[in-house]
Write a protein that holds these residues in place. Structure first.
Motif, PDB file in Angstrom:
ATOM      1  N   SER A 167      48.301  28.473  32.881  1.00 24.19           N
ATOM      2  CA  SER A 167      48.328  28.741  34.324  1.00 24.19           C
ATOM      3  C   SER A 167      47.666  30.052  34.729  1.00 24.19           C
ATOM      4  O   SER A 167      48.260  30.860  35.448  1.00 24.19           O
ATOM      5  N   PRO A 168      46.427  30.300  34.326  1.00 23.91           N
ATOM      6  CA  PRO A 168      45.745  31.506  34.804  1.00 23.91           C
ATOM      7  C   PRO A 168      45.512  31.437  36.309  1.00 23.91           C
ATOM      8  O   PRO A 168      45.209  30.381  36.858  1.00 23.91           O
ATOM      9  N   ALA A 169      45.657  32.582  36.974  1.00 29.12           N
ATOM     10  CA  ALA A 169      45.427  32.665  38.418  1.00 29.12           C
ATOM     11  C   ALA A 169      44.639  33.931  38.704  1.00 29.12           C
ATOM     12  O   ALA A 169      45.061  35.034  38.330  1.00 29.12           O
ATOM     13  N   LEU A 170      43.484  33.782  39.360  1.00 28.93           N
ATOM     14  CA  LEU A 170      42.607  34.905  39.687  1.00 28.93           C
ATOM     15  C   LEU A 170      43.084  35.616  40.945  1.00 28.93           C
ATOM     16  O   LEU A 170      43.472  34.971  41.936  1.00 28.93           O
ATOM     17  N   SER A 171      43.026  36.945  40.933  1.00 22.75           N
ATOM     18  CA  SER A 171      43.347  37.707  42.132  1.00 22.75           C
ATOM     19  C   SER A 171      42.293  37.448  43.205  1.00 22.75           C
ATOM     20  O   SER A 171      41.175  36.997  42.908  1.00 22.75           O
ATOM     21  N   PRO A 172      42.607  37.708  44.465  1.00 19.57           N
ATOM     22  CA  PRO A 172      41.636  37.454  45.538  1.00 19.57           C
ATOM     23  C   PRO A 172      40.305  38.178  45.336  1.00 19.57           C
ATOM     24  O   PRO A 172      39.252  37.645  45.697  1.00 19.57           O
TER      25      PRO A 172
END
Length: 622
Positions: free
Chosen positions: A118-123
């Motif tokens: 579940s990688p999630a990139l910052s804005p």
């Protein structure tokens, strides 16, 4: 002369050959990139996970050409996320990789230790939050998107983490966490953290919703940053909630239905915000059939027309316009990557060649029967189907028991069902008590009674077919994998002679060893389904098939993956030894290189060949 249109049930010539069953690919996820002009999806080809991209109006192309994109936490899922110019994905070695969308090779950004999901990139696309586990300890971690810095812990102390997301301004994150003995559908906590510094670190963390008896699913921030939304199960049914982050007011946008699936894998999505932040698109599940709807902030609901599709997964909304993408299917349409925009559907990827006309396939219908306690039990019935062919008498029936056991069979494309129905078998998917999709009480009915209610409902479903003239009572077959295989074994033990034969895939045989040996995710699952040890030891022995295997007398086929970490091969081998010693007719096949389910094309083809041979010998020609 014999009538060529009449053939014995079970022996009809089916276009779904074992080789054709093995040829399909599996579509598991789809996302828009942050420009909204490119779709990225993951597909499995003979067990290898591949990322594929398509910029609108261009041909698809593979993003990954070696290795496998595959997360190994729990049952996988949450393999990738997309930015404007790159994707972050999980390799089969558990590391995170950065891969440019245009040109370039993947480069690891985390060290070779443990497993990520579940990688999630910052804005601003400088940072990646993700779930990490070393097999014993799970944490929420953060690393820079170039992999120059050592990963840092963001949250720790809970047994499990899932579904991390960023606020649009990059100063807050939210996630789901929970502790043993709960599973994520029993009770979780939605946590919200405020970040400061570089790299960003939490300076405050609060619980927004959920507790040990209240599950929360899929947090998401609205694009304008005003709301934090989530799915909450406080009572019998799910609710879609939007929390105003400024005022603290909670709006219930949708309620009284099934929205959240059981989170067996990471990265599941059933809703998404519109780019303006004024509407939410979501999937509603009613009696195993899905509809796609949209609700505004006033709670006004409209249903979208998605034509022939009856099930949708991994809904994603483009960041620049109301363009939806998803994995869509129906009982007669294999899964496709589909987009929906301005009332128009477009197919971007087919999972199979789709050479079989839809009218040659079986269309299921919901079916109910009544359990001994008066509960209405649910299933999906697939009638035997082959244009221009009739059987004589009543058809043999496959009674299929899903795994989990916390799961549900739904109105999507069911390759197994079509494989058997097009050969002249009746096929029943049993959504026994304990299944999801029919309310919380129905799901929790199995707690402390696993091995009892699932078996009763499988037998009850078979009896319902017989009573309605839909199946031959002398040719009933029970089939299931994992938890479903456990039900198969217990049914043959408790109801000898009722089924002509059983087919067990990687089934649980010994609850004691399962509790001791299975992976962390399910290490305490049996506390709920059976009871905690040592207090419930008598129940473990009563419902472990291995201790009653000498009561099996009906032919059985047992299939097992040699590298199964969920239900290790010793579970199958112990019961096969009893069958051999007692001379019970059986087939045992263990597939090298396979785990908890078949991934390789050659295994899939071999499995269906073996099943057909077993059914011909012990059911059709017995």
């Amino acid at each position: 002369m014999s009538d060529p249109s009449k053939l014995p049930y079970g022996l009809w010539p089916s276009p779904l050959t074992p080789d054709r069953m093995a040829a399909s690919i599996r579509l598991t996820d789809v996302l828009w990139d942050r420009t909204g002009q490119t779709l990225i999806w993951r597909e499995e080809r003979s067990g290898r996970g591949v990322l594929v991209t398509r910029t609108l109006d261009e041909a698809p192309r593979d993003l990954t050409d070696s290795g496998s994109v595959r997360a190994r936490l729990a049952y996988g899922g949450g393999e990738f996320t997309a930015g404007r110019e790159a994707v972050i994905f999980v390799g089969e070695n558990g590391r995170l990789y950065r891969l440019p969308l245009a040109h370039g090779l993947p480069r690891p950004i985390t060290p070779p230790f443990g497993n990520a999901a579940s990688p999630a990139l910052s804005p601003d696309e400088r940072w990646v939050i993700y779930v990490h586990s070393d097999g014993q300890t799970d944490v929420l971690a953060l690393v820079d998107a170039e992999g120059r810095l050592w990963p840092q812990k963001v949250a720790e102390g809970a047994d499990f983490y899932m579904q991390p997301v960023w606020h649009p301004d990059g100063t807050r994150i939210a996630w789901i966490e929970w502790d043993h003995p709960n599973m994520p559908w029993d009770g979780t906590r939605l946590r919200l953290a405020r970040l400061e510094g570089s790299p960003p670190r939490p300076v405050s963390i609060e619980t927004i919703a959920g507790d040990d008896r209240t599950p929360v699913f899929q947090p998401a921030f609205s694009p304008d940053g005003r709301f934090l939304s989530y799915i909450l199960t406080e009572g019998e049914w799910d609710a879609l909630v939007a929390l105003d982050l400024e005022t603290g007011a909670r709006r219930i946008l949708v309620e009284g239905t099934t929205l959240a699936p059981p989170a067996w894998v990471h990265g599941l999505r059933v809703y998404g915000w519109s780019p303006r932040g004024d509407r939410v698109f979501y999937r509603r599940n009613e009696n195993a059939f899905a509809s796609l709807e949209v609700v505004n902030l006033k709670g006004e609901i409209a249903r979208l027309d998605l034509g022939p599709y009856t099930w949708f997964e991994q809904l994603t909304v483009a960041p620049d316009r109301e363009a939806l993408a998803m994995i869509a299917a129906s009982p007669v349409i294999p899964p496709r990557i589909v987009s929906y925009e301005d009332g128009r559907l477009q197919v971007h990827r087919f999972s199979s060649a789709e050479r079989i006309p839809p009218d040659h396939l079986s269309i299921p219908r919901p079916i109910q029967w009544t359990a001994s306690d008066g509960t209405a039990v649910h299933g999906l019935y697939y009638p035997p189907t082959a244009p221009g062919i009739e059987g004589s008498g009543l058809p043999p029936a496959i009674i299929s028991v899903h795994g989990g056991p916390t799961s549900q069979r739904v109105a999507t494309y069911n390759a197994d069902a079509q494989f058997f129905a097009t050969r002249g078998f009746a096929y029943l998917e049993v959504n026994y008590r304990g299944s999801t999709g029919y309310g919380r009480s129905y799901r929790e009915a199995l707690n402390g009674r696993w091995g009892l209610l699932d078996v009763e409902d499988a037998v009850g479903g078979a009896q319902a077919l017989v009573e309605r003239g839909l199946a031959d009572p002398q040719r009933l077959v029970i089939m299931g994998g994992s938890a479903g295989g456990y039900t198969v074994l217990n049914a043959l033990i408790r109801y000898p002679g009722f089924f002509r034969a059983g087919i067990c895939l990687y089934g649980v045989t010994n609850l004691f060893t399962l509790a001791a040996e299975t992976h962390k995710f399910e290490a305490r699952y049996l506390d709920i389904l059976v009871g905690p040890l040592p207090e419930a030891a008598a129940r473990y022995r009563e419902w472990s098939p291995i201790f009653h295997a000498d009561r099996i007398q009906d032919p059985i086929a047992i299939f097992q993956g040699a590298e199964d970490r969920v239900v290790p091969p010793n579970q199958a081998e112990a019961i096969v030894e009893v069958l051999r010693r007692r001379g019970v007719p059986h087939v045992y096949r263990i597939y090298a290189g396979e785990g908890h389910g078949w991934r390789r094309a050659e295994t899939v083809a071999a499995f269906y060949e073996e099943v057909l041979a077993f059914l011909r010998q012990y059911v059709l020609f017995a």
